[in-house]
Design an enzyme around this catalytic site. Structure first.
Site, short mmCIF file in Angstrom:
data_model
loop_
_atom_site.label_atom_id
_atom_site.label_comp_id
_atom_site.label_asym_id
_atom_site.label_seq_id
_atom_site.Cartn_x
_atom_site.Cartn_y
_atom_site.Cartn_z
N ASP A 46 17.36 -25.50 15.20
CA ASP A 46 18.57 -26.29 14.95
C ASP A 46 19.75 -25.45 15.41
OD1 ASP A 46 19.06 -28.93 12.93
OD2 ASP A 46 20.83 -27.68 13.32
N TYR A 167 24.61 -44.11 23.62
CA TYR A 167 23.43 -43.72 22.83
C TYR A 167 22.22 -44.51 23.31
CZ TYR A 167 20.54 -43.01 18.60
OH TYR A 167 19.54 -42.70 17.72
N LYS A 171 18.67 -43.11 24.82
CA LYS A 171 17.36 -43.33 24.19
C LYS A 171 16.42 -44.09 25.13
CE LYS A 171 18.21 -41.06 20.44
NZ LYS A 171 17.54 -39.76 20.22
N ILE A 200 17.22 -44.98 9.38
CA ILE A 200 16.60 -44.07 8.42
C ILE A 200 17.71 -43.37 7.64
CG2 ILE A 200 14.98 -42.17 8.14
CD1 ILE A 200 13.79 -44.71 9.51
N THR A 202 19.53 -40.74 6.63
CA THR A 202 19.74 -39.34 7.01
C THR A 202 21.24 -39.07 7.08
OG1 THR A 202 19.93 -39.77 9.37
CG2 THR A 202 17.68 -39.43 8.51
P1 NAP Z 1 20.69 -35.92 11.69
O1 NAP Z 1 20.63 -36.33 10.27
O2 NAP Z 1 22.03 -35.87 12.34
O3 NAP Z 1 19.94 -34.54 11.92
C1 NAP Z 1 19.84 -34.05 13.22
C2 NAP Z 1 19.78 -32.57 13.21
O4 NAP Z 1 19.77 -32.12 14.59
C3 NAP Z 1 21.01 -31.93 12.58
O5 NAP Z 1 20.67 -30.76 11.87
C4 NAP Z 1 21.86 -31.62 13.80
O6 NAP Z 1 22.83 -30.63 13.60
C5 NAP Z 1 20.80 -31.18 14.78
N1 NAP Z 1 21.32 -31.19 16.12
C6 NAP Z 1 22.18 -32.07 16.67
N2 NAP Z 1 22.47 -31.71 17.92
C7 NAP Z 1 21.78 -30.59 18.18
C8 NAP Z 1 21.69 -29.74 19.30
N3 NAP Z 1 22.41 -29.97 20.40
N4 NAP Z 1 20.87 -28.68 19.25
C9 NAP Z 1 20.17 -28.40 18.12
N5 NAP Z 1 20.25 -29.16 17.00
C10 NAP Z 1 21.05 -30.24 17.04
O7 NAP Z 1 19.82 -36.95 12.59
P2 NAP Z 1 18.58 -37.86 12.18
O8 NAP Z 1 19.09 -39.14 11.66
O9 NAP Z 1 17.61 -37.07 11.41
O10 NAP Z 1 18.01 -38.20 13.64
C11 NAP Z 1 17.00 -37.41 14.26
C12 NAP Z 1 16.60 -38.05 15.57
O11 NAP Z 1 16.15 -39.39 15.32
C13 NAP Z 1 17.75 -38.19 16.57
O12 NAP Z 1 17.28 -37.97 17.87
C14 NAP Z 1 18.20 -39.62 16.39
O13 NAP Z 1 18.83 -40.13 17.55
C15 NAP Z 1 16.88 -40.29 16.13
N6 NAP Z 1 17.00 -41.54 15.43
C16 NAP Z 1 17.51 -41.57 14.16
C17 NAP Z 1 17.62 -42.78 13.50
C18 NAP Z 1 18.18 -42.88 12.11
O14 NAP Z 1 18.36 -44.02 11.63
N7 NAP Z 1 18.44 -41.79 11.41
C19 NAP Z 1 17.21 -43.96 14.12
C20 NAP Z 1 16.68 -43.89 15.41
C21 NAP Z 1 16.57 -42.67 16.06
P3 NAP Z 1 24.33 -31.12 13.23
O15 NAP Z 1 24.24 -31.76 11.89
O16 NAP Z 1 25.10 -29.83 13.27
O17 NAP Z 1 24.74 -32.10 14.30
#
Ligand code: NAP
Length: 266
Positions: A46, A167, A171, A200, A202
């Site tokens: 991360d 976005y 994707k 989700i 998060t």
């Molecule tokens: P999140 O809660 O924002 O967690 C993502 C983590 O990745 C955070 O710790 C973030 O750090 C870190 N990160 C971001 N940019 C980074 C980089 N350049 N290098 C290293 N680490 C980095 O996201 P999430 O909701 O768990 O989503 C995870 C993945 O699932 C993403 O690819 C997202 O697009 C995908 N996704 C999520 C959802 C949803 O509903 N949650 C739905 C569809 C797809 P910071 O907090 O410092 O940014």
């Protein structure tokens, strides 16, 4: 937020070495912990050292094996270095989970700046290029690459109030790269698949809901998009990653696993 169970079991990915990006929060955190619970050694990658260290500590407190990998996936040199450190420590990589991602900007595309566009692509697409580029040569015993796309790689956004084109473009690109890599590396026993989550619960989604100005109403509206009636939990996705990481999915490559509470079937 996912809570860790108390111990590591003899599990579905025992002996595998996993490199999980975005592992400090949200789905990546849940995934790193679940893979460790099922016996994998996990590199917790991360850009935020503090949250990543918390995940390492959580895994180690369960009796699991974890390594800290502080890196911005958009930084190619940084990715090369941390993957090299994992290989030095554990000899190879078996599982690469590309979970780091940015939600990016919610603006109509004619208002998006080039810098904003570039940052989303640099993390969501180029980041996966970087990690895959350096992890594949370390998959000396076959492997599994799991790339995070989204339902928004498959369908349009819910409404004009939530414009998300950049976005969505990122994707969609993940799906294409995953299919191409699946074909390229099948003969080496390396499988490549995508995951497409619905909404989700998060930190990313919390931020999205807050930016609407009425987070409670936005959450209700987001939940209503899913026929199963609510947002998903990080573990709902981590279970899918666990399956794709394990040998249970040895005949699965080039596909996209949709875990969305029925949203895209509606
Ligand atoms: P999140 O809660 O924002 O967690 C993502 C983590 O990745 C955070 O710790 C973030 O750090 C870190 N990160 C971001 N940019 C980074 C980089 N350049 N290098 C290293 N680490 C980095 O996201 P999430 O909701 O768990 O989503 C995870 C993945 O699932 C993403 O690819 C997202 O697009 C995908 N996704 C999520 C959802 C949803 O509903 N949650 C739905 C569809 C797809 P910071 O907090 O410092 O940014």
């Amino acid at each position: 937020m996912t809570t860790a169970s108390s111990s590591v079991s003899s599990g579905r990915v025992t002996g595998k070495v996993a490199f999980v990006t975005g592992a400090g929060r949200g789905i990546g955190r849940a995934t790193a912990i679940m893979l460790a619970q099922h016996g994998a050694k996990v590199a917790v990658a991360d850009r935020d050292a503090d949250v990543a260290q918390e995940v390492v500590d959580t895994i180690e407190s369960m009796g699991g094996a974890a390594a800290l990998a502080v890196v911005d996936v958009a930084d190619e040199d940084g990715v090369r270095q941390v993957i090299g450190e994992v290989v030095d420590r554990w000899n190879r990589i078996d599982v690469l989970v590309n979970c780091a991602g940015l939600a990016g900007i919610q603006k109509p595309i004619h208002e998006v700046t080039t810098a904003e566009y570039d940052r989303v692509m640099d993390v969501n697409v180029r980041g996966i290029f970087h990690t895959t580029k350096y992890a594949i040569p370390a998959m000396t015993n076959g492997g599994s690459v799991i790339n995070f796309s989204s339902i928004y790689g498959l369908v349009g956004g819910a409404s004009a109030e939530s414009p998300y084109s950049v976005y969505q473009a990122s994707k969609g690109a993940v799906l294409g790269m995953s299919r191409g890599d699946a074909m390229m590396y099948a003969s080496q026993g390396i499988r490549v698949n995508s995951i497409c989550p619905g909404f989700i619960d998060t930190p990313m989604v919390a931020g999205f809901l807050e930016r609407t100005g009425d987070a409670a109403a936005a959450r209700t509206a987001a939940a209503a998009l899913h026929p199963l009636g609510d947002l998903g939990e990080p573990d709902d996705i981590a279970y899918g990653v666990l399956y794709l990481a394990s040998d249970e999915s040895k005949f699965v490559t080039g596909t996209a696993l949709v875990i969305d509470g029925g949203m895209t079937a509606a």
